[in-house]
Design a protein around this motif. Structure first.
Motif, PDB file in Angstrom:
ATOM      1  N   LEU A 132      -5.555   2.915  -2.372  1.00 45.00           N
ATOM      2  CA  LEU A 132      -4.170   2.540  -2.045  1.00 45.00           C
ATOM      3  C   LEU A 132      -3.458   2.016  -3.292  1.00 45.00           C
ATOM      4  O   LEU A 132      -2.265   2.276  -3.492  1.00 45.00           O
ATOM      5  N   TRP A 133      -4.190   1.290  -4.123  1.00 45.56           N
ATOM      6  CA  TRP A 133      -3.640   0.829  -5.402  1.00 45.56           C
ATOM      7  C   TRP A 133      -3.218   2.046  -6.225  1.00 45.56           C
ATOM      8  O   TRP A 133      -2.133   2.054  -6.819  1.00 45.56           O
ATOM      9  N   GLN A 134      -4.069   3.079  -6.248  1.00 45.93           N
ATOM     10  CA  GLN A 134      -3.758   4.293  -7.006  1.00 45.93           C
ATOM     11  C   GLN A 134      -2.487   4.959  -6.464  1.00 45.93           C
ATOM     12  O   GLN A 134      -1.637   5.414  -7.238  1.00 45.93           O
ATOM     13  N   VAL A 135      -2.352   5.007  -5.143  1.00 46.26           N
ATOM     14  CA  VAL A 135      -1.142   5.590  -4.534  1.00 46.26           C
ATOM     15  C   VAL A 135       0.086   4.801  -4.976  1.00 46.26           C
ATOM     16  O   VAL A 135       1.102   5.384  -5.366  1.00 46.26           O
ATOM     17  N   GLU A 136       0.006   3.491  -4.918  1.00 44.93           N
ATOM     18  CA  GLU A 136       1.139   2.645  -5.316  1.00 44.93           C
ATOM     19  C   GLU A 136       1.507   2.851  -6.780  1.00 44.93           C
ATOM     20  O   GLU A 136       2.677   2.737  -7.151  1.00 44.93           O
ATOM     21  N   ASP A 141      -3.904  11.920  -7.972  1.00 42.30           N
ATOM     22  CA  ASP A 141      -5.185  12.590  -8.215  1.00 42.30           C
ATOM     23  C   ASP A 141      -6.344  11.603  -8.111  1.00 42.30           C
ATOM     24  O   ASP A 141      -7.389  11.911  -7.531  1.00 42.30           O
ATOM     25  N   GLN A 142      -6.149  10.424  -8.679  1.00 42.24           N
ATOM     26  CA  GLN A 142      -7.193   9.394  -8.583  1.00 42.24           C
ATOM     27  C   GLN A 142      -7.371   8.933  -7.138  1.00 42.24           C
ATOM     28  O   GLN A 142      -8.490   8.697  -6.684  1.00 42.24           O
ATOM     29  N   ALA A 143      -6.264   8.819  -6.412  1.00 42.38           N
ATOM     30  CA  ALA A 143      -6.350   8.431  -5.012  1.00 42.38           C
ATOM     31  C   ALA A 143      -7.124   9.481  -4.210  1.00 42.38           C
ATOM     32  O   ALA A 143      -7.907   9.140  -3.322  1.00 42.38           O
ATOM     33  N   SER A 163      -6.845   5.651   6.678  1.00 44.94           N
ATOM     34  CA  SER A 163      -5.801   4.821   6.065  1.00 44.94           C
ATOM     35  C   SER A 163      -5.337   5.416   4.736  1.00 44.94           C
ATOM     36  O   SER A 163      -4.127   5.558   4.487  1.00 44.94           O
ATOM     37  N   LEU A 164      -6.288   5.756   3.883  1.00 42.83           N
ATOM     38  CA  LEU A 164      -5.925   6.302   2.572  1.00 42.83           C
ATOM     39  C   LEU A 164      -5.322   7.696   2.719  1.00 42.83           C
ATOM     40  O   LEU A 164      -4.352   8.035   2.022  1.00 42.83           O
ATOM     41  N   ALA A 165      -5.855   8.504   3.626  1.00 40.48           N
ATOM     42  CA  ALA A 165      -5.305   9.847   3.853  1.00 40.48           C
ATOM     43  C   ALA A 165      -3.857   9.752   4.324  1.00 40.48           C
ATOM     44  O   ALA A 165      -3.001  10.533   3.878  1.00 40.48           O
ATOM     45  N   PRO A 171       5.380  11.259   0.980  1.00 36.79           N
ATOM     46  CA  PRO A 171       5.878  11.885  -0.253  1.00 36.79           C
ATOM     47  C   PRO A 171       5.788  10.931  -1.443  1.00 36.79           C
ATOM     48  O   PRO A 171       6.000   9.728  -1.281  1.00 36.79           O
ATOM     49  N   PRO A 172       5.480  11.456  -2.626  1.00 35.71           N
ATOM     50  CA  PRO A 172       5.430  10.596  -3.820  1.00 35.71           C
ATOM     51  C   PRO A 172       6.793   9.958  -4.078  1.00 35.71           C
ATOM     52  O   PRO A 172       7.829  10.532  -3.775  1.00 35.71           O
TER      53      PRO A 172
END
Length: 178
Positions: A132-136, A141-143, A163-165, A171-172
């Motif tokens: 989730l940190w990576q998404v934020e 790609d890391q997420a 949750s992560l999915a 959308p980014p």
């Protein structure tokens, strides 16, 4: 007679400890589904002290967990977690990382997530929170890598995977914070 009384008292304490152990484990398991760290190895005389220390750790962890998820007081939770002197365990380091992330300190959050994974590379909750940190941070790609790691460890039906999915489906650039 005195030796008999000491043996009887020791047996009673051991029985009480064994009877209470499943309850203590259940209390800890609810927050992060990880067993608490094993008590320090030592002499038999220290076993009772170790059990008391273990119970204090579990109580302190539970209190910090409530500070995070019930009161959203992340700064105080960090202090509580560090005061446990078990921040080298994955469950504790992960919650410290989560708290720093919620406070917006992404650099320190990353340090603590990596510390948690160093302590336990299979700690699913850390893979989720770090994902989730990576998404934020926009590191999709890391997420995805974190998501695949969760799938390997806990399966695609786990809460952590879902949750992560779900976060990755957004959308980014939406600016959502998890």
């Amino acid at each position: 007679m005195q030796k008999f009384a000491i043996r009887l008292l020791t047996l009673a304490m051991l029985s009480l400890t064994l009877a209470a152990a499943p309850v203590v484990t259940a209390v800890y398991a609810a927050p992060d589904n990880d067993p608490p760290p094993p008590p320090p190895k030592g002499k038999k005389k220290s076993e009772i002290r170790s059990n008391v220390e273990q119970a204090a750790f579990v109580d302190g962890y539970h209190a910090a967990y409530a500070t995070i998820y019930d009161r959203h007081d992340y700064a105080n939770a960090i202090e509580q977690l560090k005061a446990l002197h078990h921040d080298d365990t994955a469950a504790v380091a992960n919650l410290i990382g989560y708290s720093y992330r919620k406070l917006g300190d992404y650099k320190l959050s990353q340090v603590w997530y990596e510390r948690a994974l160093k302590a336990d590379p299979n700690h699913v909750k850390t893979w989720q929170y770090y994902g989730l940190w990576q998404v934020e941070q926009g590191n999709r790609d890391q997420a995805e890598y974190h998501l695949n790691r969760i799938a390997q460890l806990a399966g695609t039906n786990s809460e952590e995977y879902r949750s992560l999915a779900a976060a990755l489906e957004k959308p980014p650039g939406t600016g959502l914070v998890y």
